[in-house]
Design a protein around this motif. Structure first.
Motif, PDB file in Angstrom:
ATOM      1  N   GLU A  93     -11.269  -8.830  10.605  1.00 39.70           N
ATOM      2  CA  GLU A  93     -11.570  -9.071   9.187  1.00 39.70           C
ATOM      3  C   GLU A  93     -12.822  -8.337   8.748  1.00 39.70           C
ATOM      4  N   PRO A 130      -4.947  -9.282   9.688  1.00 37.99           N
ATOM      5  CA  PRO A 130      -6.251  -9.682   9.132  1.00 37.99           C
ATOM      6  C   PRO A 130      -7.030  -8.502   8.554  1.00 37.99           C
ATOM      7  N   LEU A 160      -5.405  -7.538   5.136  1.00 34.23           N
ATOM      8  CA  LEU A 160      -5.674  -8.512   4.087  1.00 34.23           C
ATOM      9  C   LEU A 160      -7.131  -8.464   3.646  1.00 34.23           C
ATOM     10  N   TYR A 196      -1.705  -4.739   0.794  1.00 30.08           N
ATOM     11  CA  TYR A 196      -0.909  -5.969   0.700  1.00 30.08           C
ATOM     12  C   TYR A 196       0.525  -5.713   1.165  1.00 30.08           C
ATOM     13  N   LEU A 235       4.115  -9.622   8.142  1.00 34.17           N
ATOM     14  CA  LEU A 235       4.143 -11.083   8.122  1.00 34.17           C
ATOM     15  C   LEU A 235       5.575 -11.612   8.157  1.00 34.17           C
ATOM     16  N   ASP A 279       5.116 -17.590   8.662  1.00 37.76           N
ATOM     17  CA  ASP A 279       3.656 -17.520   8.632  1.00 37.76           C
ATOM     18  C   ASP A 279       3.142 -18.241   7.385  1.00 37.76           C
ATOM     19  N   GLN A 280       2.171 -19.094   7.564  1.00 38.28           N
ATOM     20  CA  GLN A 280       1.630 -19.881   6.458  1.00 38.28           C
ATOM     21  C   GLN A 280       0.929 -19.001   5.418  1.00 38.28           C
ATOM     22  N   ARG A 281       0.542 -17.795   5.827  1.00 37.21           N
ATOM     23  CA  ARG A 281      -0.169 -16.910   4.895  1.00 37.21           C
ATOM     24  C   ARG A 281       0.769 -16.174   3.944  1.00 37.21           C
ATOM     25  N   THR A 282       2.058 -16.110   4.255  1.00 37.34           N
ATOM     26  CA  THR A 282       2.977 -15.235   3.521  1.00 37.34           C
ATOM     27  C   THR A 282       3.041 -15.576   2.043  1.00 37.34           C
ATOM     28  N   GLY A 329       0.883 -17.106   0.050  1.00 33.70           N
ATOM     29  CA  GLY A 329      -0.338 -16.759  -0.663  1.00 33.70           C
ATOM     30  C   GLY A 329      -0.504 -15.264  -0.837  1.00 33.70           C
ATOM     31  N   VAL A 330      -0.147 -14.513   0.200  1.00 33.80           N
ATOM     32  CA  VAL A 330      -0.262 -13.058   0.107  1.00 33.80           C
ATOM     33  C   VAL A 330       0.706 -12.507  -0.938  1.00 33.80           C
TER      34      VAL A 330
END
Length: 950
Positions: free
Chosen positions: A381, A408, A411, A429, A436, A440-443, A445-446
């Motif tokens: 990150e 990471p 993003l 993005y 992703l 994936d829990q991030r998908t 939101g992304v």
């Protein structure tokens, strides 16, 4: 450089100046230096000028040097001196040397030194006394120092003897003694500038026509110039790019070849000699520099690179070598550096050609290793935040980098760059979403972040790319147990954004042809379904049920990340939906808007856009400065096409139709542009070209229900000879449109039915159509239905007052073609028919109207017993094609010879000449030639226009 008959494209003035210099012997003799960069046409100008001077009676010989790559035959070589110079007489005009003089020259050559040069100059002086001649010297920058010194001395001898000399070469450093001496000896320096855009267009058109047998679309020349960068206007470079094209890189539309390649793929002809000629014309590059250029071209193809990036990614051991290589590429003009430090190729076509060459080294591997090293040191990150430009390198590395490191980093880089460099942020993005998984829990939101970013900046292509991860997220089992209301609302906004982008590319969201399963996205969310239904009313996709008021409120554009978004609010969407329907429906929708949100003028703009299925125009009218859209999208280009159509610039409208069609066939994000095709068909049919109109209309399915498509079908069928069938089908289309609630645009369809029925003397059909227009106006009550009603009354009842009022309103709104129809009506019914027929003729000339209009004019003139006005159009300047035709006619070329030169038929040449005669007021080839030679043709072409009766 390519030639036209009797001219060199874009170099007429230079050829004339050089030819005059070659003819000016004796006291008027001077030394002329022609200078230009490689490929600018110096040699062609010299050769063309030599021919012109020879045709005028001048004797021109060529001065070369011994090691030059040129023919050296016994017949051509007149003098050969030990000073390293030779004189060639290509036309055999010089008298032969006497035996004594030839023996003296041979002896001097054996002796060498100053005696050889002296004997050489004496021999030339003796020849000039008998036959005055001029000397041409090409490529002086390639002359050995010894030959250049000898030539500089000879120029001192030739000046008092009255021998004109024309030299040509590339500009070089003033420090070179030989070149500096030659430049100083010149009385005049003629620099060949880059070709003007019009000359480049002519060059491209001539070359493409000769090679492929059909002329080029004007946009092809623009694309070539963009690909050449700093070489734009260089004729040899332009021809090199054209030579690299294949038949599959072009598509024929309207008889013209349109480019299907993106600009970045246009390249110079691949080959070491060709690339070195344009990349390093003065000092050939070493293999190491060329290798570095190839690597740089490959890297810049997928990533933005700054100067400091190049050094930070290189191990310290190779930093000095890299610095030298970059310095060489920048110094040679191969690379440029902008104020922000970004590297780019000065000639994009050179970069594209370099990318076709074999590459030595593992570029992806080097990038991946450097990224891993940074991530190990700072963390993924932190690396993304600190080095956001690495996101493109991460995306290009593919599986060489693990998802655990890449995601990471991508993003973090995307969020870091969202405000400062949104295109790179959007790419980051997209690369992250590619890695992703739906689990994936991030998908989620992304996806929301990416869609919001692309919406803010009108990035429809980026939004459409989100369709695949969105679909994966919507598929079971990922959503079958989802009860998170906030998450579901977020997916609804993302789906609406995807539908919004699809509409801008004229893709039917509910029946997507690019990805069949994506058609379900709009159906699953009322917000998306509402936008899709709007698209159907504006001719994009099939008609569907209009959204209810309750479902419209699900479209949320006020949440986080959606402030000032272009997505319409529920009340705005309802207003655009109502604009295609009745006045009552529109009034109700307007009542739900704030009083200051939309005024009457804007409302008229909205209804005008609805009549032409101009979705982008409707959105711009309602959303105002919130509306942001990519200019290359089909909807935005179609908006410009409609604007050009109404303004009477039909050539520009057809060019837009061709651009849209090329995009629909070559761009992955584009859909099917039915209405641009229909409007192009109507233009061609109105101009009298039924064949091209049919070709465009064949691309529009009969299921296209918008009145604009029905209007085009009526015109093409009627003028194809199927008159009864055309009128019957048009009635069916008009009733179907009204049944479907698509009232906007029906008035023009009904007006066309009425006009054609009046032309065919069908009074019952005329009256029936008039009643339908009256009913429609009662229901819709738009400015366009009012105009149509007034004009219909003028045609049906010979009502001059109604037609005059219609004419005033139509001119105020700006619809050139409808004003022509109105003027023809007034020609039949007004007290002063000449005025209206003259105005109709003037506007018709601007539109390029053909056979049907001429027949209507003749009929109107006969009925009113007035002469047909003859238009002498003078406001339009002669085009490049006009000038080429005049020159060939002046040279005495026959129609068949001109046809061979232009790669067309003699019949086409005859038609073009007829139009040229009409425009210039010439009645014969002799008059046209005389007008060109005395300069009056140019004055006529730029003077005021007039209309004469005959």
């Amino acid at each position: 450089m390519r030639h036209q008959r009797g001219a060199v494209i874009g170099r007429d003035g230079a050829v004339r100046d050089v030819a005059e210099a070659l003819r000016a012997t004796g006291e008027a003799a001077r030394i002329l230096l022609v200078t230009a960069e490689a490929g600018m046409g110096k040699t062609t100008v010299l050769e063309q000028a030599r021919r012109a001077a020879a045709q005028a009676g001048a004797v021109v010989v060529r001065l070369g040097w011994e090691d030059e790559d040129a023919e050296d035959t016994a017949d051509a070589t007149v003098l050969d001196a030990g000073c390293g110079l030779t004189v060639e007489d290509p036309d055999g005009c010089l008298p032969p040397l006497m035996a004594a003089r030839r023996a003296q020259l041979r002896a001097a050559v054996r002796e060498g030194g100053a005696s050889a040069l002296s004997a050489f100059s004496e021999a030339l002086t003796e020849a000039s006394r008998q036959t005055p001649f001029a000397l041409v010297v090409d490529g002086v920058e390639r002359m050995p120092q010894r030959s250049a010194d000898a030539l500089a001395l000879l120029l001192r001898v030739f000046r008092p003897r009255g021998v004109p000399v024309v030299m040509a070469g590339r500009p070089g450093p003033a420090a070179e003694p030989g070149r500096a001496r030659l430049t100083a000896a010149a009385d005049q320096v003629l620099e060949l500038p880059p070709l003007q855009p019009a000359d480049v267009a002519t060059l491209v058109d001539v070359h493409v026509t000769r090679r492929f047998g059909r002329p080029a679309e004007s946009a092809l020349a623009d694309a070539v110039s963009r690909a050449l960068g700093t070489l734009a206007g260089n004729p040899r470079a332009a021809l090199s790019v054209l030579d690299a094209l294949d038949e599959q890189d072009l598509v024929e539309l309207d008889g013209r070849l349109c480019l299907t390649l993106p600009d970045k793929r246009l390249r110079l002809t691949t080959g070491a000699p060709e690339l070195l000629r344009f990349g390093w014309p003065d000092t050939p590059a070493d293999p190491k520099t060329i290798k570095a250029a190839v690597v740089t071209a490959c890297v810049l193809d997928h990533a933005e690179v700054h100067v400091d990036d190049a050094f930070t990614m290189m191990p310290s051991a190779g930093a000095r070598s890299l610095e030298y290589t970059l310095d060489r590429l920048i110094k040679d003009g191969i690379l440029t550096v902008d104020p922000q430090g970004r590297l780019s190729f000065a000639v994009p076509a050179l970069a594209a050609a370099l990318r076709t060459l074999p590459i030595q080294g593992d570029v992806q591997g080097n990038s991946a290793r450097y990224i891993k090293r940074l991530a190990d040191e700072f963390g993924a990150e932190a690396t993304g935040r600190g080095y956001p430009r690495l996101a493109d390198r991460v995306a290009a590395s593919g599986p060489l980098l693990d998802d655990a490191l890449a995601v990471p980093l991508l993003l973090a880089a995307a969020r870091q760059e969202a405000r400062t460099n949104w295109p790179r942020s959007a790419r980051a993005y997209a690369a992250a979403l590619h890695r992703l998984t739906p689990q994936d829990q991030r998908t989620h939101g992304v996806l929301h972040e990416a869609s919001s970013l692309s919406l803010r900046h009108g990035d429809h292509e980026g939004l459409l790319a989100l369709g695949k991860p969105l679909l994966a997220l919507l598929d079971p089992p990922h959503t079958e147990h989802t009860e998170d209301v906030e998450k579901t609302a977020g997916l609804s906004n993302i789906a609406a954004a995807w539908v919004w982008a699809a509409l801008h590319e004229h893709r039917a969201p509910c029946a997507d042809s690019v990805h069949r399963r994506l058609g379900k996205v709009a159906d699953r969310f009322p917000a998306g379904a509402g936008l899709a239904a709007l698209g159907g009313l504006y001719g994009i996709g099939p008609l569907s049920a209009r959204p209810t008021a309750a479902s419209l409120h699900i479209l949320d554009t006020s949440g986080p990340g959606h402030v000032r978004m272009p997505l319409p609010k529920p009340t705005e969407l309802r207003l655009m939906t109502a604009a295609v329907g009745s006045h009552t429906e529109l009034s109700r929708a307007r009542q739900h808007m704030p009083p200051e949100a939309i005024d009457d003028h804007t409302l008229d703009q909205l209804r005008g856009a609805a009549a032409y299925a101009d979705l982008a125009g409707a959105l711009a009218a309602v959303l105002g400065d919130r509306y942001v859209a990519a200019p290359e999208g089909i909807a935005v280009q179609y908006r410009g096409m409609v604007r050009d159509y109404l303004a009477g610039d039909w050539d520009a409208a057809l060019a837009a139709a061709r651009r849209i069609e090329v995009r629909s066939r070559t761009h992955a994000a584009a859909g099917t542009p039915h209405l641009p095709r229909a409007l192009a068909a109507e233009i061609h049919c109105t101009r009298g070209d039924v064949a091209r109109a049919t070709a465009w209309l064949d691309l529009v399915p009969d299921t296209a229900t918008h009145p604009l498509a029905a209007r085009a079908r009526l015109a093409v069928r009627y003028w194809s000879g199927r008159r009864e069938e055309a009128l019957d089908e048009a009635w069916h289309d008009a009733r179907l449109a009204r049944k479907n609630g698509q009232l906007a645009g029906v008035e023009r369809l009904l007006l066309r039915i009425l006009s054609l029925a009046a032309r065919s003397d069908q009074p019952y059909t005329v009256q029936q159509a008039l009643e339908e227009v009256e009913t429609l106006h009662d229901e819709a009550a738009t400015p366009m239905t009012h105009e149509a009603l007034l004009l219909a009354r003028g045609i049906a009842h010979h009502d001059a007052d109604s037609a005059l009022t219609a004419h005033r309103l139509i001119k105020l709104r700006g619809d050139v073609y409808l004003s022509v129809i109105c003027c023809l009506c007034l020609t039949h019914v007004a007290d002063d028919p000449r005025r209206w027929l003259t105005e109709a003729m003037g506007n018709a000339h601007t539109l390029g109207l053909g056979g049907p209009f001429r027949t209507a004019v003749t009929r109107a003139a006969q009925q009113r017993d007035i002469p047909v006005p003859r238009l002498r159009q003078g406001q339009e300047k002669l085009t490049e094609l006009d000038i080429r035709l005049v020159r060939m006619v002046t040279d005495g070329a026959t129609n068949r010879q001109i046809a061979a030169e232009l790669a067309c038929s003699p019949k086409t040449v005859e038609q073009r000449l007829t139009r040229l005669f009409q425009r210039t007021g010439s009645r014969s080839r002799r008059e046209l030639t005389a007008a060109w030679l005395n300069g009056s043709l140019t004055q006529t072409a730029s003077g005021p226009s007039s209309l004469d009766d005959h």
